[in-house]
Motif scaffolding. Structure first.
Motif, PDB file in Angstrom:
ATOM      1  N   ASN A   1      59.258 -80.683  -8.617  1.00 57.34           N
ATOM      2  CA  ASN A   1      58.760 -80.006  -9.820  1.00 57.34           C
ATOM      3  C   ASN A   1      57.236 -79.994  -9.758  1.00 57.34           C
ATOM      4  O   ASN A   1      56.586 -81.022  -9.974  1.00 57.34           O
ATOM      5  CB  ASN A   1      59.251 -80.751 -11.065  1.00 57.34           C
ATOM      6  N   SER A   2      56.648 -78.831  -9.442  1.00 58.38           N
ATOM      7  CA  SER A   2      55.192 -78.748  -9.275  1.00 58.38           C
ATOM      8  C   SER A   2      54.458 -79.038 -10.576  1.00 58.38           C
ATOM      9  O   SER A   2      53.371 -79.620 -10.574  1.00 58.38           O
ATOM     10  CB  SER A   2      54.798 -77.367  -8.737  1.00 58.38           C
ATOM     11  N   MET A   3      55.036 -78.639 -11.706  1.00 57.49           N
ATOM     12  CA  MET A   3      54.393 -78.917 -12.997  1.00 57.49           C
ATOM     13  C   MET A   3      54.351 -80.426 -13.250  1.00 57.49           C
ATOM     14  O   MET A   3      53.343 -80.965 -13.708  1.00 57.49           O
ATOM     15  CB  MET A   3      55.155 -78.227 -14.127  1.00 57.49           C
ATOM     16  N   ALA A   4      55.459 -81.107 -12.932  1.00 54.99           N
ATOM     17  CA  ALA A   4      55.495 -82.560 -13.112  1.00 54.99           C
ATOM     18  C   ALA A   4      54.482 -83.241 -12.206  1.00 54.99           C
ATOM     19  O   ALA A   4      53.862 -84.239 -12.589  1.00 54.99           O
ATOM     20  CB  ALA A   4      56.899 -83.082 -12.838  1.00 54.99           C
ATOM     21  N   SER A   5      54.295 -82.689 -11.024  1.00 53.27           N
ATOM     22  CA  SER A   5      53.308 -83.261 -10.101  1.00 53.27           C
ATOM     23  C   SER A   5      51.913 -83.204 -10.709  1.00 53.27           C
ATOM     24  O   SER A   5      51.138 -84.164 -10.620  1.00 53.27           O
ATOM     25  CB  SER A   5      53.335 -82.503  -8.773  1.00 53.27           C
ATOM     26  N   THR A   6      51.598 -82.092 -11.345  1.00 52.21           N
ATOM     27  CA  THR A   6      50.296 -81.962 -12.021  1.00 52.21           C
ATOM     28  C   THR A   6      50.183 -82.961 -13.167  1.00 52.21           C
ATOM     29  O   THR A   6      49.125 -83.576 -13.375  1.00 52.21           O
ATOM     30  CB  THR A   6      50.117 -80.533 -12.565  1.00 52.21           C
ATOM     31  N   GLN A   7      51.283 -83.163 -13.894  1.00 54.78           N
ATOM     32  CA  GLN A   7      51.268 -84.126 -15.006  1.00 54.78           C
ATOM     33  C   GLN A   7      51.068 -85.552 -14.497  1.00 54.78           C
ATOM     34  O   GLN A   7      50.388 -86.360 -15.144  1.00 54.78           O
ATOM     35  CB  GLN A   7      52.581 -84.020 -15.791  1.00 54.78           C
ATOM     36  N   LEU A   8      51.649 -85.852 -13.348  1.00 49.58           N
ATOM     37  CA  LEU A   8      51.457 -87.174 -12.759  1.00 49.58           C
ATOM     38  C   LEU A   8      50.001 -87.387 -12.371  1.00 49.58           C
ATOM     39  O   LEU A   8      49.439 -88.468 -12.592  1.00 49.58           O
ATOM     40  CB  LEU A   8      52.352 -87.341 -11.527  1.00 49.58           C
ATOM     41  N   ASP A   9      49.377 -86.347 -11.815  1.00 48.86           N
ATOM     42  CA  ASP A   9      47.956 -86.439 -11.479  1.00 48.86           C
ATOM     43  C   ASP A   9      47.129 -86.698 -12.735  1.00 48.86           C
ATOM     44  O   ASP A   9      46.212 -87.528 -12.734  1.00 48.86           O
ATOM     45  CB  ASP A   9      47.473 -85.153 -10.807  1.00 48.86           C
ATOM     46  N   MET A  10      47.459 -85.991 -13.804  1.00 48.53           N
ATOM     47  CA  MET A  10      46.723 -86.139 -15.069  1.00 48.53           C
ATOM     48  C   MET A  10      46.903 -87.549 -15.617  1.00 48.53           C
ATOM     49  O   MET A  10      45.955 -88.152 -16.127  1.00 48.53           O
ATOM     50  CB  MET A  10      47.194 -85.089 -16.077  1.00 48.53           C
ATOM     51  N   TRP A  11      48.117 -88.088 -15.523  1.00 53.37           N
ATOM     52  CA  TRP A  11      48.365 -89.456 -15.993  1.00 53.37           C
ATOM     53  C   TRP A  11      47.503 -90.434 -15.213  1.00 53.37           C
ATOM     54  O   TRP A  11      46.844 -91.305 -15.802  1.00 53.37           O
ATOM     55  CB  TRP A  11      49.844 -89.810 -15.831  1.00 53.37           C
ATOM     56  N   SER A  12      47.502 -90.313 -13.896  1.00 45.85           N
ATOM     57  CA  SER A  12      46.728 -91.227 -13.060  1.00 45.85           C
ATOM     58  C   SER A  12      45.239 -91.111 -13.348  1.00 45.85           C
ATOM     59  O   SER A  12      44.533 -92.125 -13.464  1.00 45.85           O
ATOM     60  CB  SER A  12      46.997 -90.934 -11.581  1.00 45.85           C
ATOM     61  N   ASN A  13      44.743 -89.888 -13.490  1.00 47.03           N
ATOM     62  CA  ASN A  13      43.312 -89.674 -13.711  1.00 47.03           C
ATOM     63  C   ASN A  13      42.857 -90.132 -15.090  1.00 47.03           C
ATOM     64  O   ASN A  13      41.663 -90.372 -15.311  1.00 47.03           O
ATOM     65  CB  ASN A  13      42.956 -88.204 -13.506  1.00 47.03           C
ATOM     66  N   SER A  14      43.815 -90.269 -16.023  1.00 43.49           N
ATOM     67  CA  SER A  14      43.461 -90.726 -17.375  1.00 43.49           C
ATOM     68  C   SER A  14      43.325 -92.247 -17.452  1.00 43.49           C
ATOM     69  O   SER A  14      42.845 -92.777 -18.459  1.00 43.49           O
ATOM     70  CB  SER A  14      44.518 -90.259 -18.382  1.00 43.49           C
ATOM     71  N   LYS A  15      43.748 -92.928 -16.398  1.00 39.01           N
ATOM     72  CA  LYS A  15      43.737 -94.390 -16.400  1.00 39.01           C
ATOM     73  C   LYS A  15      42.510 -94.924 -15.658  1.00 39.01           C
ATOM     74  O   LYS A  15      42.134 -94.418 -14.609  1.00 39.01           O
ATOM     75  CB  LYS A  15      44.995 -94.939 -15.709  1.00 39.01           C
ATOM     76  N   SER A  16      41.916 -95.941 -16.229  1.00 40.77           N
ATOM     77  CA  SER A  16      40.830 -96.620 -15.520  1.00 40.77           C
ATOM     78  C   SER A  16      41.416 -97.454 -14.386  1.00 40.77           C
ATOM     79  O   SER A  16      42.633 -97.678 -14.327  1.00 40.77           O
ATOM     80  CB  SER A  16      40.060 -97.532 -16.478  1.00 40.77           C
ATOM     81  N   VAL A  17      40.570 -97.930 -13.504  1.00 43.19           N
ATOM     82  CA  VAL A  17      41.039 -98.790 -12.418  1.00 43.19           C
ATOM     83  C   VAL A  17      41.717-100.031 -12.977  1.00 43.19           C
ATOM     84  O   VAL A  17      42.789-100.445 -12.519  1.00 43.19           O
ATOM     85  CB  VAL A  17      39.875 -99.183 -11.488  1.00 43.19           C
ATOM     86  N   ASP A  18      41.108-100.633 -13.992  1.00 41.82           N
ATOM     87  CA  ASP A  18      41.703-101.837 -14.591  1.00 41.82           C
ATOM     88  C   ASP A  18      43.062-101.537 -15.197  1.00 41.82           C
ATOM     89  O   ASP A  18      43.992-102.356 -15.089  1.00 41.82           O
ATOM     90  CB  ASP A  18      40.773-102.412 -15.662  1.00 41.82           C
TER      91      ASP A  18
END
Length: 580
Positions: free
Chosen positions: A294-311
């Motif tokens: 699911n390409s849309m879900a892949s984009t959402q996963l990227d957004m989730w990861s990018n919204s999180k700090s390293v900590d």
């Protein structure tokens, strides 16, 4: 001897590892999970230029004293002191390589890597010659009693490095430094009078400033610009390595790397037979997976990861570690306590991720350069699998004992076990997408591991005179087409290989990713019906250590290998059943 000489002298494609006290830094032992690790904060680790004067003086003394049998016990102690000096050199190399990754433009550490490689080869060569001569001296009987059988065999069969071998090793290190320096440059392609990097292309297409077709055009344009700079370095590396293999008495570099660099218990011919089975069984399974992505879900996963700090990412990973085994959580806390990681983005850093063991300090270190995707999160899990394995097997790590094919199981299987937690972590819908993406990446690792190994083996089988960028590109397209039909053509992806640092720095490593995924997928298969059993199997693999052969260790644990008949077909059928 207190450490195996054989282990001390084995130079792997990762970092050279042994253990002893180091420089002026003192530390108390940190006891954890039945291992003894160092307790020096990374900020307190200091690199010092190595001076070989003392070790050379010790060797001169041994050569003089070994003519008298009464000196035998002292000579045993003197050889051990040289081991310690070798360990300090190896620690220097480890830190120089790490600091060079943290700032790829720092020429000091680039120069130090060339220097340490040259000095280490010189001292190691003299040391082995000295050991060989000592075994023919009046002190021989005492030395044979003091040393392991493998160490005695190493000394007795040692062939001194030629001046040309030393010269070629120095050339290889210098070219690798050239690669590291060049690889961090920003390569651009111009669209509508605007210069774009690979990263800015993605931002531009999301912002609607360029079309998707322009994005693809720009991506290949940046890749080709990168190849214009990096490919000539690779051509030179291939030619130097061909000479290294010839000087060492091997028919070709493939045989040299499989045996001398990686000490694998299978041959390049075995690897090709495995690759052929992968093309037959795993390629169709991979395409089935791709169709279900699911390409849309892949984009959402990227957004989730990018919204999180390293900590935030690290804390999210920690939350579930004890569900696999409490030792992982303890070793994770150890990593955090002593700041044994660097995973923040910094434009000065080299690309990629790795975990290394810093000798003498007896501490692993986790390194990653993020790229703004969910893959960054997966990389942290992957690399912590390596970090934990170093902690559990600290004795082996401190003696340079590591089987890379086994090491990659610890990382890839942990990624697959984390699919059990993604529903709780991300919510049911996105969690399913993350699990599918993880499975996709691991199967992709099988294909890419085989593809890049087959590609490199074919390059190293060329006559030296015929090695050229055009020839290498043509080989890559031909090999890649057998795994990823039609995705790479001349001018559009034929230079993709320059984006893989292993081709430059760790030649013929990539097959380790492929062969390690197979037992990792077996652990994942068990987890579908019995998660606790899967975790136990995983920890059995981790605790088995990395000192024995890949096939021998897996057979002892009861896990299949990719070289067994029917293994790949069974895994392919399981994957297709899972996604349909």
């Amino acid at each position: 001897m207190k450490k195996k000489i054989m282990a001390v002298l084995l130079c792997t494609v990762l970092l050279l590892n042994t253990g002893c006290s180091f420089f002026e830094t003192s530390y108390e032992e940190y006891e954890l999970s039945d291992t003894i690790l160092g307790s020096t904060d990374f900020s307190e680790m200091k690199y010092e230029h190595f001076d070989p004067t003392a070790v050379k003086k010790t060797m001169e003394g041994i050569r003089k004293d070994m003519e008298d049998a009464d000196n035998a016990e002292q000579i045993v102690k003197d050889f051990e002191s040289i081991e310690d000096e070798l360990a300090v050199m190896e620690a220097s190399y480890s830190l120089a390589q790490l600091y060079n990754s943290l700032d790829a433009n720092d020429e000091y550490y680039q120069d130090e890597l060339v220097y340490i490689t040259e000095v280490y080869d010189e001292i190691r060569d003299q040391y082995c010659i000295l050991g060989k001569d000592a075994l023919e001296s009046p002190c021989a009987d005492v030395l044979r009693d003091a040393w392991d059988e493998d160490d005695v065999d190493l000394f007795e069969n040692y062939q001194a490095m030629t001046d040309n071998q030393k010269k070629l090793r120095k050339e290889e290190q210098s070219l690798e430094n050239d690669y590291n320096k060049a690889a961090v440059k920003e390569f651009t392609y111009t669209i509508n009078n605007q210069a774009y990097t690979m990263d800015s292309l993605l931002d531009a297409v999301y912002a609607g400033n360029i079309t998707y077709d322009q994005y693809v055009e720009g991506y290949y344009g940046c890749m080709n610009a990168m190849a214009d700079t990096l490919a000539p370095i690779y051509v030179d590396l291939v030619k130097v390595r061909m000479k290294i293999a010839t000087e060492a008495g091997y028919e070709n570099y493939n045989e040299y790397a499989y045996k001398d660099s990686y000490d694998r218990d299978y041959t390049p011919k075995d690897a090709q037979e495995f690759c052929d089975v992968v093309k037959k069984e795993m390629v169709p399974a991979f395409h089935t997976l791709t169709q279900n992505m699911n390409s849309m879900a892949s984009t959402q996963l990227d957004m989730w990861s990018n919204s999180k700090s390293v900590d935030d990412k690290l804390e999210t990973i920690r939350k579930y570690l004890a569900k696999v085994d409490p030792v992982l959580e303890s070793n994770f806390d150890y990593m955090k306590k002593f700041h044994l990681y660097n995973v923040e983005y910094d434009k000065k850093k080299s690309d990629g991720g790795f975990t290394t063991f810093i000798p003498v300090y007896n501490e692993p270190f986790l390194y990653s350069q993020p790229s703004d995707s969910f893959y960054d999160f997966m990389t942290l899990i992957h690399e912590f699998g390596h970090f934990n394995s170093f902690c559990v097997n600290v004795k082996e790590a401190s003696q340079s004992v590591q089987n890379l094919d086994l090491a990659e199981i610890a990382s890839q299987a942990l990624e697959l076990l984390y699919t059990n937690f993604y529903g709780d972590m991300l919510g049911e819908g996105l969690g399913d997408a993350a699990s599918e993406y993880t499975l996709y990446q691991r199967v992709d690792s099988v294909l890419e591991g085989c593809m890049f190994d087959e590609f490199q083996r074919r390059v190293y089988e060329l006559d030296e005179a015929s090695v050229s960028t055009d020839k290498i590109n043509a080989i890559f397209v031909e090999v890649a087409d057998e795994y990823f039909k039609g995705e790479y053509t001349k001018g559009k992806g034929d230079t993709l290989w320059v984006m893989v640092s292993h081709n430059f720095e760790s030649p013929l490593y990539y097959i380790s990713y492929a062969v390690s995924v197979v037992p990792a997928l077996e652990v994942w298969e068990i987890a579908q019906t019995d998660f606790d059993k899967a975790c136990k199997t995983y920890m059995d693999i981790v605790r088995a250590g990395e000192g024995d052969g890949y096939k021998e260790t897996l057979e002892r644990i009861g896990v299949g290998t990719p070289f067994e008949d029917g293994t790949m077909k069974g895994i392919a059928d399981m994957i297709i059943k899972q996604v349909q």
